[in-house]
Design an enzyme around this catalytic site. Structure first.
Site, mmCIF file in Angstrom:
data_model
loop_
_atom_site.group_PDB
_atom_site.id
_atom_site.type_symbol
_atom_site.label_atom_id
_atom_site.label_comp_id
_atom_site.label_asym_id
_atom_site.label_seq_id
_atom_site.Cartn_x
_atom_site.Cartn_y
_atom_site.Cartn_z
ATOM 1 N N ASP A 49 38.519 71.887 41.368
ATOM 2 C CA ASP A 49 38.938 71.024 42.474
ATOM 3 C C ASP A 49 38.094 71.301 43.714
ATOM 4 O O ASP A 49 38.204 70.614 44.730
ATOM 5 C CB ASP A 49 40.441 71.153 42.754
ATOM 6 C CG ASP A 49 40.856 72.561 43.142
ATOM 7 O OD1 ASP A 49 40.019 73.481 43.082
ATOM 8 O OD2 ASP A 49 42.041 72.742 43.515
ATOM 9 N N SER A 50 37.183 72.277 43.630
ATOM 10 C CA SER A 50 36.180 72.472 44.677
ATOM 11 C C SER A 50 35.364 71.190 44.853
ATOM 12 O O SER A 50 34.696 71.021 45.873
ATOM 13 C CB SER A 50 35.256 73.647 44.327
ATOM 14 O OG SER A 50 34.759 73.525 43.004
ATOM 15 N N ASP A 88 40.567 71.464 36.398
ATOM 16 C CA ASP A 88 41.535 71.996 37.359
ATOM 17 C C ASP A 88 42.689 71.032 37.567
ATOM 18 O O ASP A 88 42.469 69.819 37.697
ATOM 19 C CB ASP A 88 40.846 72.182 38.720
ATOM 20 C CG ASP A 88 40.704 73.633 39.111
ATOM 21 O OD1 ASP A 88 41.416 74.491 38.558
ATOM 22 O OD2 ASP A 88 39.873 73.912 40.001
ATOM 23 N N LYS A 118 43.140 74.311 34.039
ATOM 24 C CA LYS A 118 43.264 75.544 34.829
ATOM 25 C C LYS A 118 44.264 75.273 35.945
ATOM 26 O O LYS A 118 44.280 74.171 36.505
ATOM 27 C CB LYS A 118 41.912 75.950 35.428
ATOM 28 C CG LYS A 118 42.010 77.157 36.384
ATOM 29 C CD LYS A 118 40.662 77.762 36.682
ATOM 30 C CE LYS A 118 39.923 77.174 37.833
ATOM 31 N NZ LYS A 118 40.623 77.135 39.129
ATOM 32 N N GLU A 120 46.400 77.327 39.405
ATOM 33 C CA GLU A 120 46.443 78.490 40.283
ATOM 34 C C GLU A 120 47.844 79.090 40.331
ATOM 35 O O GLU A 120 48.831 78.353 40.355
ATOM 36 C CB GLU A 120 46.004 78.094 41.700
ATOM 37 C CG GLU A 120 44.561 77.636 41.762
ATOM 38 C CD GLU A 120 44.077 77.325 43.180
ATOM 39 O OE1 GLU A 120 44.814 77.597 44.153
ATOM 40 O OE2 GLU A 120 42.952 76.813 43.302
ATOM 41 N N GLU A 186 39.706 85.591 41.530
ATOM 42 C CA GLU A 186 38.869 85.202 42.673
ATOM 43 C C GLU A 186 39.063 86.154 43.841
ATOM 44 O O GLU A 186 40.186 86.424 44.257
ATOM 45 C CB GLU A 186 39.186 83.754 43.102
ATOM 46 C CG GLU A 186 38.330 83.320 44.291
ATOM 47 C CD GLU A 186 38.276 81.820 44.544
ATOM 48 O OE1 GLU A 186 38.827 81.036 43.743
ATOM 49 O OE2 GLU A 186 37.657 81.438 45.560
#
Ligand code: KIV
Length: 277
Positions: A49-50, A88, A118, A120, A186
């Protein structure tokens, strides 16, 4: 497999089985041309999602939508032959309940062709990870600095120094127990990342987490020098494509203004038959 059969794609169990072997190589990708380049050298292409910050100029990943992830996810999957796509889950698409997470994860997989997602979060997302994995959705977890929580974390800080270290270890153990096939660490101190890597039976993929992790991931635009708004300490710049692109654009602009471009070789000759228009 015969010589003519298609290359077998990498799948989450293959990645899980790589624990303790040669390091896993991962880069983000958001477009087909970059996915093709990543595919030639990497084990996984992360549709992170960057993309919101790197390609869409957003100030954080918070505004990234399911539609953006699907569009970029499809483009990346089209460019891959061997590497595995990981997609993501964007902010707001999975935190509410395991059921919401299932609906959106299934949509991401069905509409992009990616074999996994993925998300978080550590111990507090374990129930959701277990819900997804038991229903056929392989999950890569992401702990330590979780950029979607930037507003509660208060910035993009190292996570896991001193008292926080125990929580990060608990998060790692919880996502493994919940069934995650790998976990991104991270901005975690390297000693802690090494201890987590030793303790877990699933691969750890580090970004700013030192060399002991089972694999490494970087944002492709960071390492190619395309994204220059800011540069985290953990980024090594392997090329300066932003600088090269800027020089090329400046040269083009100067040549157009000087009427040097297009030259004859870039133009089409007239075929003169009788009277000219
Ligand atoms: O979105 C992303 O690019 C990521 C990496 C930084 C791991 O999650």
């Amino acid at each position: 497999m015969s010589a003519t059969s298609p290359v077998r794609a990498v799948l989450p169990p293959d990645i899980r089985a790589r624990k303790g072997q040669a390091p896993l190589v991962v880069l983000t990708a958001y477009t087909t041309p970059i996915a093709r380049l990543v595919d030639a050298h990497c084990d996984m292409a992360l549709v992170g999602d960057s993309v919101g910050m790197v390609l869409h100029g957003m100030p954080s990943t918070i505004g990234v939508t399911m539609e953006m992830m699907i569009l970029h996810g499809r483009a990346v999957v089209r460019g891959l032959q061997k590497a595995m796509a990981v997609i993501d889950m964007p902010f707001g698409s999975y935190e509410e309940s395991p059921q919401q997470a299932y609906r959106n994860a299934a949509r991401l997989m069905v509409e992009t062709g990616a074999p996994c997602v993925k998300l978080e979060g550590g111990a507090h997302m374990a129930e959701t990870i277990a819900f997804l994995t038991k229903r056929g959705i392989p999950v890569q977890a992401h702990i330590g600095l979780t950029p979607q929580s930037v507003n509660t974390l208060g910035g993009y800080k190292v996570v896991g120094r001193e008292a926080e270290a125990d929580q990060v270890m608990q998060d790692a153990l919880a996502v493994e127990a919940a069934g995650a096939f790998s976990v991104v660490l991270e901005k975690v101190p390297m000693g802690l990342a090494a201890r987590i890597t030793q303790r877990l039976s699933i691969p750890t993929i580090g970004i700013g987490a030192g060399a002991a992790c089972d694999g490494q991931v970087l944002v492709v635009d960071d390492m190619l020098g395309f994204f220059t708004e800011f540069r985290p300490k953990f980024v090594k710049r392997y090329a300066n494509l932003g600088g090269l692109a800027s020089e090329a654009i400046a040269e083009y602009a100067a040549e157009v203004r000087a009427r040097q471009f297009p030259a004859e070789e870039h133009s089409f000759a007239d075929v003169l038959k009788g009277k000219q228009p």
